[in-house]
Motif scaffolding. Structure first.
Motif, PDB file in Angstrom:
ATOM      1  N   ASN A   1      16.314   3.305   0.132  1.00  0.00           N
ATOM      2  CA  ASN A   1      16.863   2.234   0.952  1.00  0.00           C
ATOM      3  C   ASN A   1      15.748   1.627   1.788  1.00  0.00           C
ATOM      4  OD1 ASN A   1      16.898   3.410   3.816  1.00  0.00           O
ATOM      5  ND2 ASN A   1      18.024   4.993   2.695  1.00  0.00           N
ATOM      6  N   ALA A   2      15.901   0.364   2.121  1.00  0.00           N
ATOM      7  CA  ALA A   2      14.889  -0.358   2.889  1.00  0.00           C
ATOM      8  C   ALA A   2      15.572  -1.367   3.793  1.00  0.00           C
ATOM      9  CB  ALA A   2      13.901  -1.066   1.964  1.00  0.00           C
ATOM     10  N   SER A   3      15.006  -1.527   5.004  1.00  0.00           N
ATOM     11  CA  SER A   3      15.498  -2.519   5.957  1.00  0.00           C
ATOM     12  C   SER A   3      14.336  -3.412   6.365  1.00  0.00           C
ATOM     13  CB  SER A   3      16.099  -1.842   7.186  1.00  0.00           C
ATOM     14  OG  SER A   3      17.271  -1.127   6.858  1.00  0.00           O
ATOM     15  N   LEU A   4      14.481  -4.706   6.123  1.00  0.00           N
ATOM     16  CA  LEU A   4      13.469  -5.692   6.480  1.00  0.00           C
ATOM     17  C   LEU A   4      14.003  -6.498   7.657  1.00  0.00           C
ATOM     18  CD1 LEU A   4      13.121  -4.995   3.373  1.00  0.00           C
ATOM     19  CD2 LEU A   4      11.904  -7.162   3.207  1.00  0.00           C
ATOM     20  N   THR A   5      13.469  -6.224   8.843  1.00  0.00           N
ATOM     21  CA  THR A   5      13.930  -6.873  10.069  1.00  0.00           C
ATOM     22  C   THR A   5      12.943  -7.947  10.475  1.00  0.00           C
ATOM     23  OG1 THR A   5      14.929  -4.767  10.758  1.00  0.00           O
ATOM     24  CG2 THR A   5      14.691  -6.474  12.436  1.00  0.00           C
ATOM     25  N   GLN A   6      13.427  -9.177  10.594  1.00  0.00           N
ATOM     26  CA  GLN A   6      12.552 -10.314  10.898  1.00  0.00           C
ATOM     27  C   GLN A   6      11.792 -10.092  12.202  1.00  0.00           C
ATOM     28  OE1 GLN A   6      14.674 -14.017  11.277  1.00  0.00           O
ATOM     29  NE2 GLN A   6      12.830 -15.256  11.155  1.00  0.00           N
ATOM     30  N   ASP A   7      10.467 -10.281  12.158  1.00  0.00           N
ATOM     31  CA  ASP A   7       9.569 -10.154  13.307  1.00  0.00           C
ATOM     32  C   ASP A   7       9.395  -8.721  13.797  1.00  0.00           C
ATOM     33  OD1 ASP A   7       9.202 -12.934  13.350  1.00  0.00           O
ATOM     34  OD2 ASP A   7      10.986 -13.205  14.606  1.00  0.00           O
ATOM     35  N   PHE A   8       9.891  -7.740  13.018  1.00  0.00           N
ATOM     36  CA  PHE A   8       9.730  -6.346  13.400  1.00  0.00           C
ATOM     37  C   PHE A   8       9.280  -5.540  12.180  1.00  0.00           C
ATOM     38  CE2 PHE A   8      12.632  -8.028  16.565  1.00  0.00           C
ATOM     39  CZ  PHE A   8      12.138  -7.483  17.741  1.00  0.00           C
ATOM     40  N   GLN A   9       9.176  -4.221  12.351  1.00  0.00           N
ATOM     41  CA  GLN A   9       8.692  -3.370  11.275  1.00  0.00           C
ATOM     42  C   GLN A   9       9.700  -3.271  10.131  1.00  0.00           C
ATOM     43  OE1 GLN A   9       5.842  -0.010  12.546  1.00  0.00           O
ATOM     44  NE2 GLN A   9       7.674   0.276  13.788  1.00  0.00           N
ATOM     45  N   THR A  10       9.159  -3.088   8.924  1.00  0.00           N
ATOM     46  CA  THR A  10       9.973  -2.772   7.760  1.00  0.00           C
ATOM     47  C   THR A  10      10.053  -1.255   7.631  1.00  0.00           C
ATOM     48  OG1 THR A  10       9.381  -4.794   6.580  1.00  0.00           O
ATOM     49  CG2 THR A  10      10.117  -2.931   5.244  1.00  0.00           C
ATOM     50  N   THR A  11      11.259  -0.726   7.429  1.00  0.00           N
ATOM     51  CA  THR A  11      11.434   0.714   7.280  1.00  0.00           C
ATOM     52  C   THR A  11      12.024   1.009   5.904  1.00  0.00           C
ATOM     53  OG1 THR A  11      13.658   0.683   8.254  1.00  0.00           O
ATOM     54  CG2 THR A  11      11.805   0.999   9.753  1.00  0.00           C
ATOM     55  N   SER A  12      11.528   2.069   5.268  1.00  0.00           N
ATOM     56  CA  SER A  12      11.995   2.463   3.941  1.00  0.00           C
ATOM     57  C   SER A  12      12.177   3.973   3.892  1.00  0.00           C
ATOM     58  CB  SER A  12      11.000   2.036   2.857  1.00  0.00           C
ATOM     59  OG  SER A  12      10.777   0.648   2.886  1.00  0.00           O
ATOM     60  N   GLN A  13      13.031   4.399   2.999  1.00  0.00           N
ATOM     61  CA  GLN A  13      13.284   5.829   2.815  1.00  0.00           C
ATOM     62  C   GLN A  13      13.493   6.097   1.321  1.00  0.00           C
ATOM     63  OE1 GLN A  13      16.408   7.238   5.345  1.00  0.00           O
ATOM     64  NE2 GLN A  13      16.165   9.373   4.776  1.00  0.00           N
ATOM     65  N   TYR A  14      12.805   7.131   0.820  1.00  0.00           N
ATOM     66  CA  TYR A  14      12.920   7.527  -0.579  1.00  0.00           C
ATOM     67  C   TYR A  14      13.237   9.017  -0.616  1.00  0.00           C
ATOM     68  CZ  TYR A  14      10.098   3.280  -0.851  1.00  0.00           C
ATOM     69  OH  TYR A  14       9.618   2.002  -0.692  1.00  0.00           O
ATOM     70  N   GLU A  15      14.233   9.414  -1.404  1.00  0.00           N
ATOM     71  CA  GLU A  15      14.551  10.833  -1.456  1.00  0.00           C
ATOM     72  C   GLU A  15      15.153  11.233  -2.802  1.00  0.00           C
ATOM     73  OE1 GLU A  15      17.241  11.493   1.855  1.00  0.00           O
ATOM     74  OE2 GLU A  15      18.971  11.402   0.527  1.00  0.00           O
ATOM     75  N   VAL A  16      15.029  12.534  -3.085  1.00  0.00           N
ATOM     76  CA  VAL A  16      15.646  13.124  -4.260  1.00  0.00           C
ATOM     77  C   VAL A  16      16.510  14.286  -3.770  1.00  0.00           C
ATOM     78  CG1 VAL A  16      13.600  14.566  -4.668  1.00  0.00           C
ATOM     79  CG2 VAL A  16      15.255  14.204  -6.512  1.00  0.00           C
ATOM     80  N   ARG A  17      17.725  14.373  -4.300  1.00  0.00           N
ATOM     81  CA  ARG A  17      18.669  15.419  -3.921  1.00  0.00           C
ATOM     82  C   ARG A  17      19.112  16.164  -5.179  1.00  0.00           C
ATOM     83  NH1 ARG A  17      20.656  10.758  -1.099  1.00  0.00           N
ATOM     84  NH2 ARG A  17      22.341  10.525  -2.605  1.00  0.00           N
ATOM     85  N   SER A  18      19.158  17.489  -5.089  1.00  0.00           N
ATOM     86  CA  SER A  18      19.584  18.294  -6.230  1.00  0.00           C
ATOM     87  C   SER A  18      20.387  19.483  -5.734  1.00  0.00           C
ATOM     88  CB  SER A  18      18.361  18.780  -7.025  1.00  0.00           C
ATOM     89  OG  SER A  18      18.772  19.546  -8.137  1.00  0.00           O
ATOM     90  N   GLY A  19      21.451  19.828  -6.464  1.00  0.00           N
ATOM     91  CA  GLY A  19      22.271  20.950  -6.032  1.00  0.00           C
ATOM     92  C   GLY A  19      23.354  21.295  -7.025  1.00  0.00           C
TER      93      GLY A  19
END
Length: 198
Positions: free
Chosen positions: A48-66
């Protein structure tokens, strides 16, 4: 199962404390395998990624197993391991691992209880921060076209406003959904969230 969502929102943003425009992207690819009548295995890749105008871009990458196991006719119990990366503009990458316990109880077709919780290890600047994370949910559908959902959560989010900062979002949310004429779905959501920065 592949899922992809996108939203474009212009309005107040609690993290940056002003009105701004934010583009959000969510993508996931999930694999489920019925190992036996009672045992299920799962593997999920998510981004997931959030691009906020005039501010920082934040991203998250993950793998889940169970895996989870049906211990009683209406109860399932399992475990899940999670590994991921938090990335924000002008901030070093942060790595995290989670160990979670999964549980579900479905007493009737109209009522579901879900639990997902455990401990997270977040690594940054040569330090490891250990904290609890969880999600709880109750789903009730008294009628085919009407449903109620109550959920609670605690998870870590990269800050778009403060360089080198994250925050733990802890909150509760309630929603009501109603379908009309088989084609129109309305929903009302409200809740409370506390953000603790570090």
């Amino acid at each position: 199962i592949f899922k992809s969502d996108y939203s474009h929102v212009k309005g107040p943003n609690r993290d940056v404390n002003t009105i701004t425009t934010t583009d959000n992207f969510w993508n996931s690819l999930a694999f489920n395998y019925d190992y036996s009548d009672k045992t299920k295995l799962n593997l999920t890749f998510a981004q997931n990624a959030s691009l906020t105008q005039d501010f920082q871009t934040t991203s998250q990458y993950e793998v889940r197993s169970g895996a989870d196991y049906q211990i009683l006719p209406k109860t399932r119990l399992g475990f899940q391991g999670v590994a991921g990366v938090l990335a924000s503009s002008d901030t070093p990458l942060q790595y995290y691992q989670q160990m979670r316990v999964l549980g579900s109880y479905i007493p009737t077709q109209k009522l579901n209880f879900l639990f997902n919780g455990g401990v997270q290890f977040l690594e940054f600047s040569g330090t490891t921060k250990v904290d609890p994370v969880f999600s709880l949910g109750v789903f009730y559908q008294p009628f085919p076209a009407t449903s109620f959902t109550l959920s609670a959560f605690r998870n870590v989010v990269g800050s778009a406003s403060l360089e080198g900062q994250d925050y733990f979002a802890t909150g509760i949310e309630f929603s009501v959904s109603q379908q009309f004429f088989q084609r129109v779905l309305t929903s009302v959501n409200f809740g409370y969230e506390n953000d603790s920065y570090f």
